[in-house]
Design an enzyme around this catalytic site. Structure first.
Site, PDB file in Angstrom:
ATOM      1  N   ILE A 193       2.743  -7.304  11.125  1.00  0.00           N
ATOM      2  CA  ILE A 193       2.643  -7.169   9.663  1.00  0.00           C
ATOM      3  C   ILE A 193       3.124  -5.753   9.386  1.00  0.00           C
ATOM      4  CG2 ILE A 193       0.183  -6.542   9.891  1.00  0.00           C
ATOM      5  CD1 ILE A 193      -0.367  -7.589   7.129  1.00  0.00           C
ATOM      6  N   SER A 194       4.017  -5.584   8.419  1.00  0.00           N
ATOM      7  CA  SER A 194       4.612  -4.270   8.157  1.00  0.00           C
ATOM      8  C   SER A 194       3.577  -3.280   7.629  1.00  0.00           C
ATOM      9  CB  SER A 194       5.740  -4.395   7.130  1.00  0.00           C
ATOM     10  OG  SER A 194       6.682  -5.349   7.556  1.00  0.00           O
ATOM     11  N   GLN A 195       3.898  -2.004   7.813  1.00  0.00           N
ATOM     12  CA  GLN A 195       3.104  -0.897   7.262  1.00  0.00           C
ATOM     13  C   GLN A 195       2.989  -1.087   5.735  1.00  0.00           C
ATOM     14  OE1 GLN A 195       5.439   2.604   7.616  1.00  0.00           O
ATOM     15  NE2 GLN A 195       3.792   4.024   7.124  1.00  0.00           N
ATOM     16  N   ARG A 237      -5.425  -7.236   2.217  1.00  0.00           N
ATOM     17  CA  ARG A 237      -4.641  -7.152   3.455  1.00  0.00           C
ATOM     18  C   ARG A 237      -5.463  -7.545   4.688  1.00  0.00           C
ATOM     19  NH1 ARG A 237       0.140  -4.366   5.550  1.00  0.00           N
ATOM     20  NH2 ARG A 237      -0.329  -3.314   7.506  1.00  0.00           N
TER      21      ARG A 237
END
Ligand code: SAH
Length: 241
Positions: free
Chosen positions: A85-87, A59
């Protein structure tokens, strides 16, 4: 002097460096495994394929360099162009909700950083991903290529129309909030396939549907917060004002 006495300070310095400097691969690996344990497994994600993909995708390579130290934190992060960017947990939840067996063709709307696409690519056969901001599409394609994800196709454009030349898809994932499911995406989903999307405006719910012969069947709904979907999906809205 023994070899140990010569090496000891060097080893100590190496340990100190890797603890204090998160740019070292080992430290990121450690943080990623902690993220999987504390944010993904502890919150109920069970699919081993999803857990393995979350444990393997780096990530930190998908976030801006200055935010790398926070890459495995429990939240979304800015990626430029006003997007996020999503959790990690939400990425895992959305991926699991598609119930992929492996080998599927998946359509993603909202490539963003490319992270969600990489997670899907670890499970599916091919991921087709569309991003409306050209710079983000280019950056995501470049990092996916650098990291060796050969089964992701990224295209710049409005995802509202889907990717008709590559349809039908076994699964569709929308990662920007829309007032309703874009009709062309439902049309491009094969029967028996699933579509997941955040639906709503200020208040949004992540909705998961299965396409059946009788139409869409709602499987689940949970409150979420995503950046808004832009482009054609809004045309109708503007016309009404
Ligand atoms: N999946 C991404 C997170 C994306 S945030 C990741 O893993 O990083 C949502 C993204 O959807 C943003 O990058 C935004 O630019 C994009 N987007 C918004 N409307 C869109 C549209 N109509 N078509 C394609 N992408 C869109």
């Amino acid at each position: 002097m023994t070899l140990e006495r010569v090496l000891a300070p060097v080893l100590l310095a190496t340990v100190a460096l890797s603890a204090g400097c998160p740019s070292r691969g080992g430290e990121y690996d450690r943080r990623r495994q902690a993220m999987v344990a504390n944010q993904i497994v502890a919150r109920g994600i069970r699919d081993p394929k999803v857990i393995a993909a979350m444990a393997s995708v780096p990530r930190h390579r998908f976030v801006p360099a200055e935010l790398r130290a926070a890459a495995y934190a429990d939240g979304p992060l800015p990626i430029g162009a006003g997007q996020t960017i999503s959790q990690p947990y939400i990425v895992a939840l959305m991926t699991e909700s598609l119930a992929l067996a492996g080998g599927e063709r998946v359509l993603e709307i909202g490539t963003g950083s490319g992270y969600q696409a990489a997670v899907l690519a670890g499970i599916a056969d091919t991921v087709y991903s569309i991003e409306i901001v050209p710079e983000l599409a280019a950056r995501a394609a470049a990092i996916l290529d650098t990291l060796g994800y050969r089964n992701v196709r990224v295209r710049a454009g409005d995802g509202y129309e889907g990717w008709p030349e590559r349809a039908p898809f076994d699964a569709v994932i929308v990662t920007a909030a829309a007032p309703r499911l874009p009709e062309p995406l439902v049309a491009q989903l094969r029967e028996g396939g699933r579509i997941v999307a955040p639906i709503g405006d200020e208040l949004q719910e992540l909705e998961v549907y299965e396409k059946t012969a009788a139409g869409l069947a709602l499987l689940s709904r949970v409150p979420v917060r995503f950046v808004p979907m832009r482009g054609k999906i809004r045309e109708h809205e503007r016309g009404q004002r």
